[in-house]
Design a protein around this motif. Structure first.
Motif, PDB file in Angstrom:
ATOM      1  N   GLY A   1     -12.261   1.684 -52.957  1.00 54.85           N
ATOM      2  CA  GLY A   1     -12.776   0.600 -53.786  1.00 54.85           C
ATOM      3  C   GLY A   1     -12.825  -0.745 -53.090  1.00 54.85           C
ATOM      4  O   GLY A   1     -12.942  -1.787 -53.739  1.00 54.85           O
ATOM      5  N   LYS A   2     -12.774  -0.729 -51.776  1.00 50.29           N
ATOM      6  CA  LYS A   2     -12.839  -1.985 -51.019  1.00 50.29           C
ATOM      7  C   LYS A   2     -14.282  -2.204 -50.549  1.00 50.29           C
ATOM      8  O   LYS A   2     -14.881  -1.282 -49.959  1.00 50.29           O
ATOM      9  CB  LYS A   2     -11.893  -1.890 -49.817  1.00 50.29           C
ATOM     10  CG  LYS A   2     -11.774  -3.158 -49.029  1.00 50.29           C
ATOM     11  CD  LYS A   2     -10.763  -2.970 -47.905  1.00 50.29           C
ATOM     12  CE  LYS A   2     -10.754  -4.200 -47.023  1.00 50.29           C
ATOM     13  NZ  LYS A   2      -9.943  -4.007 -45.835  1.00 50.29           N
ATOM     14  N   PRO A   3     -14.837  -3.380 -50.792  1.00 50.95           N
ATOM     15  CA  PRO A   3     -16.215  -3.626 -50.332  1.00 50.95           C
ATOM     16  C   PRO A   3     -16.338  -3.402 -48.821  1.00 50.95           C
ATOM     17  O   PRO A   3     -15.509  -3.891 -48.050  1.00 50.95           O
ATOM     18  CB  PRO A   3     -16.452  -5.096 -50.700  1.00 50.95           C
ATOM     19  CG  PRO A   3     -15.531  -5.351 -51.850  1.00 50.95           C
ATOM     20  CD  PRO A   3     -14.306  -4.512 -51.565  1.00 50.95           C
TER      21      PRO A   3
ATOM     22  N   ILE B   1     -21.074 -12.241 -56.779  1.00 51.09           N
ATOM     23  CA  ILE B   1     -19.908 -12.692 -57.538  1.00 51.09           C
ATOM     24  C   ILE B   1     -18.985 -11.509 -57.844  1.00 51.09           C
ATOM     25  O   ILE B   1     -17.759 -11.617 -57.720  1.00 51.09           O
ATOM     26  CB  ILE B   1     -20.366 -13.391 -58.842  1.00 51.09           C
ATOM     27  CG1 ILE B   1     -21.101 -14.682 -58.508  1.00 51.09           C
ATOM     28  CG2 ILE B   1     -19.188 -13.647 -59.775  1.00 51.09           C
ATOM     29  CD1 ILE B   1     -21.944 -15.221 -59.646  1.00 51.09           C
ATOM     30  N   TYR B   2     -19.580 -10.383 -58.236  1.00 49.63           N
ATOM     31  CA  TYR B   2     -18.729  -9.233 -58.572  1.00 49.63           C
ATOM     32  C   TYR B   2     -17.978  -8.726 -57.335  1.00 49.63           C
ATOM     33  O   TYR B   2     -16.886  -8.184 -57.446  1.00 49.63           O
ATOM     34  CB  TYR B   2     -19.542  -8.106 -59.222  1.00 49.63           C
ATOM     35  CG  TYR B   2     -18.720  -7.392 -60.281  1.00 49.63           C
ATOM     36  CD1 TYR B   2     -18.502  -7.967 -61.526  1.00 49.63           C
ATOM     37  CD2 TYR B   2     -18.112  -6.162 -60.013  1.00 49.63           C
ATOM     38  CE1 TYR B   2     -17.713  -7.353 -62.482  1.00 49.63           C
ATOM     39  CE2 TYR B   2     -17.321  -5.533 -60.967  1.00 49.63           C
ATOM     40  CZ  TYR B   2     -17.129  -6.141 -62.198  1.00 49.63           C
ATOM     41  OH  TYR B   2     -16.335  -5.529 -63.141  1.00 49.63           O
TER      42      TYR B   2
ATOM     43  N   LEU C   1     -12.994  -8.736 -54.093  1.00 50.76           N
ATOM     44  CA  LEU C   1     -12.229  -9.145 -52.904  1.00 50.76           C
ATOM     45  C   LEU C   1     -10.924  -9.822 -53.315  1.00 50.76           C
ATOM     46  O   LEU C   1      -9.874  -9.599 -52.710  1.00 50.76           O
ATOM     47  CB  LEU C   1     -13.052 -10.113 -52.046  1.00 50.76           C
ATOM     48  CG  LEU C   1     -14.189  -9.517 -51.211  1.00 50.76           C
ATOM     49  CD1 LEU C   1     -14.933 -10.636 -50.492  1.00 50.76           C
ATOM     50  CD2 LEU C   1     -13.674  -8.496 -50.201  1.00 50.76           C
ATOM     51  N   PHE C   2     -11.001 -10.647 -54.349  1.00 49.12           N
ATOM     52  CA  PHE C   2      -9.794 -11.310 -54.859  1.00 49.12           C
ATOM     53  C   PHE C   2      -8.770 -10.252 -55.264  1.00 49.12           C
ATOM     54  O   PHE C   2      -7.601 -10.309 -54.868  1.00 49.12           O
ATOM     55  CB  PHE C   2     -10.164 -12.187 -56.066  1.00 49.12           C
ATOM     56  CG  PHE C   2      -9.007 -12.968 -56.640  1.00 49.12           C
ATOM     57  CD1 PHE C   2      -8.849 -14.324 -56.354  1.00 49.12           C
ATOM     58  CD2 PHE C   2      -8.064 -12.362 -57.474  1.00 49.12           C
ATOM     59  CE1 PHE C   2      -7.781 -15.055 -56.877  1.00 49.12           C
ATOM     60  CE2 PHE C   2      -6.992 -13.081 -57.995  1.00 49.12           C
ATOM     61  CZ  PHE C   2      -6.851 -14.427 -57.702  1.00 49.12           C
ATOM     62  N   ASN C   3      -9.247  -9.259 -56.032  1.00 47.71           N
ATOM     63  CA  ASN C   3      -8.317  -8.244 -56.540  1.00 47.71           C
ATOM     64  C   ASN C   3      -7.794  -7.339 -55.417  1.00 47.71           C
ATOM     65  O   ASN C   3      -6.622  -6.961 -55.416  1.00 47.71           O
ATOM     66  CB  ASN C   3      -8.995  -7.419 -57.639  1.00 47.71           C
ATOM     67  CG  ASN C   3      -9.236  -8.260 -58.898  1.00 47.71           C
ATOM     68  OD1 ASN C   3      -8.656  -9.333 -59.056  1.00 47.71           O
ATOM     69  ND2 ASN C   3     -10.090  -7.769 -59.784  1.00 47.71           N
ATOM     70  N   VAL C   4      -8.653  -7.014 -54.463  1.00 51.70           N
ATOM     71  CA  VAL C   4      -8.215  -6.205 -53.314  1.00 51.70           C
ATOM     72  C   VAL C   4      -7.122  -6.951 -52.547  1.00 51.70           C
ATOM     73  O   VAL C   4      -6.105  -6.384 -52.152  1.00 51.70           O
ATOM     74  CB  VAL C   4      -9.419  -5.868 -52.391  1.00 51.70           C
ATOM     75  CG1 VAL C   4      -8.954  -5.332 -51.040  1.00 51.70           C
ATOM     76  CG2 VAL C   4     -10.344  -4.858 -53.072  1.00 51.70           C
TER      77      VAL C   4
END
Lengths: 83, 593
Positions: B578-580, B521-522, B527-530
């Motif tokens: 900071g991108k997964p 979830i985190y 991903l949403f914020n990126v």
């Protein structure tokens, strides 16, 4: 001489809020802090999570291996509990 | 494990029921998980948070109305305050009532032509005219629905104040809940949605399948015993009010817009002082803790003022942060915030900013530290969007940019910082900077959590990640934050009990899967914020925390902070921006999104 300031529960563990420590030669933060618990308990217990050296968190230096020198200010903050 | 979602479109008035797909439930459980999933899947990148394309998502969890301490609900949307994914939680009684309608969530789309409210009466759904409620407070709206549980916005939400909140159970007996942070109330206002009112379809005992009732009953007793023996002793008066003593002792209490960390006389607004004015306690559905603190001010300019609920954050930000030590004034500010429907943390932080800028002569508005009358007047100006209040109603970051005073704005990603200075406990700085909804303390409240390696950067980074993941998992249910934060025992026990709760309803959950769900979830919210353009440059501290504190000289150098951020990204499996990373997403089963 090194000045040590303790806040909150850390102060209770040490039995005082402020103390001056004299020592010869280099000393690590770990050694310095271990010596100040009033009842021989290890001050670096669960109660303490933050130690600052001259206003900078020790995590940004060498942690508990940070070498303390004459004139430094060491501040010990407790974990906040029961809030 | 069949769970229903109610989808309401305010533009065309349609209301339809849909199944939440089983694989989505398996991977996201409920609450925050489902909100993150649907927000990522359904909110197009770059939309205006106050535009027609944003959606409001109410969710509860699979344990809501089954066990105590899971009665909270989440309201999520793209935030008009931060432009991030934003999830705001509230306790009270609304969530449990919603559970007993059979819906696990409501997604509200579009925009009504006039002010309306959504009525859920069991399975009978309707969109009703709310013309009579224009400009009304959440208290007034709640009072109008004797047989329903109500979540409503106040006038601030209607006026699109970007930190407007949603308040439930405001008038009725029992603990009020406030979905305070992130401006969800403004999103409701932008859709002309004044309130959601719900009435159960089933009585509580009808809600739990007969085949599970014995097991549930037994575990309920375990929960009650756990709460009484391991949580109540740590709660103190309630409302997190004991935190005032702790933050003052540790010198991390925000004072004068975070310029200092301690104030003489803080005892006047600490737990004991509140004990002396407490006239009642209130509780959420089924909970034996009663953390809601109802007070009546005894002295000062607002003597006699009655406030149904007060909490530490409200007191810290509107009290010492504004050099205000009068309980009556703080309570008056809180009452006004509740009536307008505005977040008290944001208001207190913004007031401190105005006071500092006034003192420095940087704005044409005079407000001194500790000025009771002036402080109350400012709340009115913001709530009514009048004068300087209109600029401030856009949120601290926007206001500071407009006034070219960013140096004095203590915020991260547009979210005003809550009641802890972080220049000593630097792990909390990382928590503020990496919280998925902007400067927030609850995603990783490291200041009250014990790290395995407290004196290393790795230890702080790992603690942040672990707490963010744990809380994301618990907020699927939705577990109360007071439990792990205040227990006198090991916080991990609450995780174990939560899993036992799920398994009593046939979820077949284990701890590893549960915590991995939190991590998934985190990463989805990241991903949403990126996708919205957020990156390392946004995961930074406000200038204030890089300055030496005026009383102690403590500060966080940017280079030091960046080392901690690097470590955090590495532990998370995110790249330097900071991108997964692809392998992280693959491990979590979200690489195909």
């Amino acid at each position: 001489m090194v000045k040590i300031k303790l806040y909150g529960i850390a102060q209770e563990i040490a039995g005082k809020g402020e103390l001056d420590v004299n020592f010869e030669g280099p000393i690590s933060l770990k050694t310095l802090i271990k010596g100040i618990s009033k009842d021989d308990r290890d001050t670096l217990s669960k109660e303490v999570q933050v130690i600052l050296v001259n206003g900078r968190s020790c995590i940004f230096m060498e942690g508990l291996d940070t070498q303390i020198k004459d004139g430094d200010l060491v501040e010990v903050l407790p974990l906040l509990k029961g809030g | 494990m069949e769970k229903l979602l109610l989808r309401v479109n305010l533009t065309d008035g349609s209301c339809k029921e849909e199944q939440i797909p089983p694989e989505v439930l398996r991977n996201f459980i409920g609450g925050k998980g489902l909100a993150a999933y649907y927000a990522y899947k359904e909110l197009k990148p770059g939309i205006d948070p106050l535009g027609i394309e944003n959606k409001i998502m109410f969710f509860i969890g699979p344990l809501t109305s089954v066990y105590n301490v899971y009665s909270r609900h989440v309201i999520a949307a793209k935030s008009p305050q931060t432009n991030t994914f934003s999830d705001s939680y509230a306790g009270g009684w609304f969530g449990a009532e919603l559970a007993r309608t059979g819906y696990m969530g409501i997604i509200i789309e579009g925009k009504a032509a006039n002010l309306v409210y959504l009525k859920i009466d069991g399975k009978k759904i309707s969109i009703e005219d709310a013309g009579d409620f224009v400009g009304k407070t959440p208290y007034e709206v709640d009072a109008a629905f004797k047989d329903f549980r109500v979540a409503a916005i106040g006038p601030a939400g209607e006026r699109l104040v970007r930190f407007a909140c949603v308040i439930n159970d405001a008038y009725k007996k029992g603990r009020t809940g406030v979905a305070g942070r992130g401006g969800i109330g403004a999103v409701m206002g932008s859709k002309n949605l004044k309130a959601v009112v719900v009435r159960e379809q089933w009585r509580p005992d009808e809600f739990i399948p007969k085949s599970h009732q014995a097991e549930v009953e037994e575990l309920r007793r375990t929960f009650i015993e756990y709460l009484k023996t391991e949580v109540v002793p740590g709660i103190g008066l309630g409302g997190n009010l004991p935190a005032m003593q702790l933050t003052a002792d540790a010198k991390v209490l925000p004072v004068r817009n975070f310029r200092e960390g301690y104030i003489e006389g803080y005892e006047k607004v600490a737990e004991q002082a509140f004990r002396e004015v407490t006239i009642g306690k209130s509780t959420c559905y089924l909970c034996p803790i009663a953390c809601g603190v109802h007070i009546k001010a005894k002295s000062g300019p607002f003597a006699g003022l009655d406030l149904d609920r007060i909490e530490y954050e409200t007191v810290a930000l509107n009290g010492p942060n504004c050099k205000q030590l009068d309980i009556g004034t703080i309570s008056k500010v809180a009452q006004l915030c509740n009536e307008y429907g505005m977040d008290t943390i944001s208001v207190g932080n913004i007031t401190g900013f105005v006071m500092e800028c006034s003192e420095r002569g940087l704005i044409d508005y005079r407000l001194d530290y500790g000025d009771s009358e002036g402080q109350v007047k400012l709340v009115d100006l913001i709530g009514q969007r009048k004068g300087i209040g209109d600029i401030l109603a856009e949120g601290l970051m926007s206001a500071a940019e407009k006034l070219n005073l960013q140096t004095y704005a203590v915020q991260v990603k547009g979210m005003e910082i809550p009641g802890y200075d972080v220049r000593g406990p630097v792990g909390m700085a990382l928590a503020y900077a990496t919280a998925d909804r902007g400067g927030d303390h609850l995603r990783a409240w490291t200041i009250v959590a014990e790290a395995n390696e407290p004196f290393t950067i790795v230890g702080k980074a790992k603690l942040n990640k672990d707490l963010q993941d744990r809380n994301s998992a618990l907020w699927c249910l939705i577990g109360c934050d007071n439990i792990p934060a205040n227990t006198t025992g090991d916080p991990a026990k609450f995780v174990d009990l939560s899993i036992a709760g799920l398994n009593s309803l046939d979820w077949k959950m284990d701890k590893e899967t549960f915590l991995e769900t939190g991590e998934r979830i985190y990463n989805v919210t990241r991903l949403f914020n990126v996708r919205e353009g957020f990156s390392r440059r946004d995961d930074q501290l406000p200038p204030r925390f890089e300055e030496p504190r005026e009383d102690t000289g403590w500060k966080i150098a940017r280079t030091d902070f960046n080392k901690m951020l690097d470590e955090y990204y590495a532990i998370r499996g995110w790249d330097g921006e900071g991108k997964p990373k692809a392998e992280t997403l693959k491990r979590l089963g979200i690489d195909k999104w």
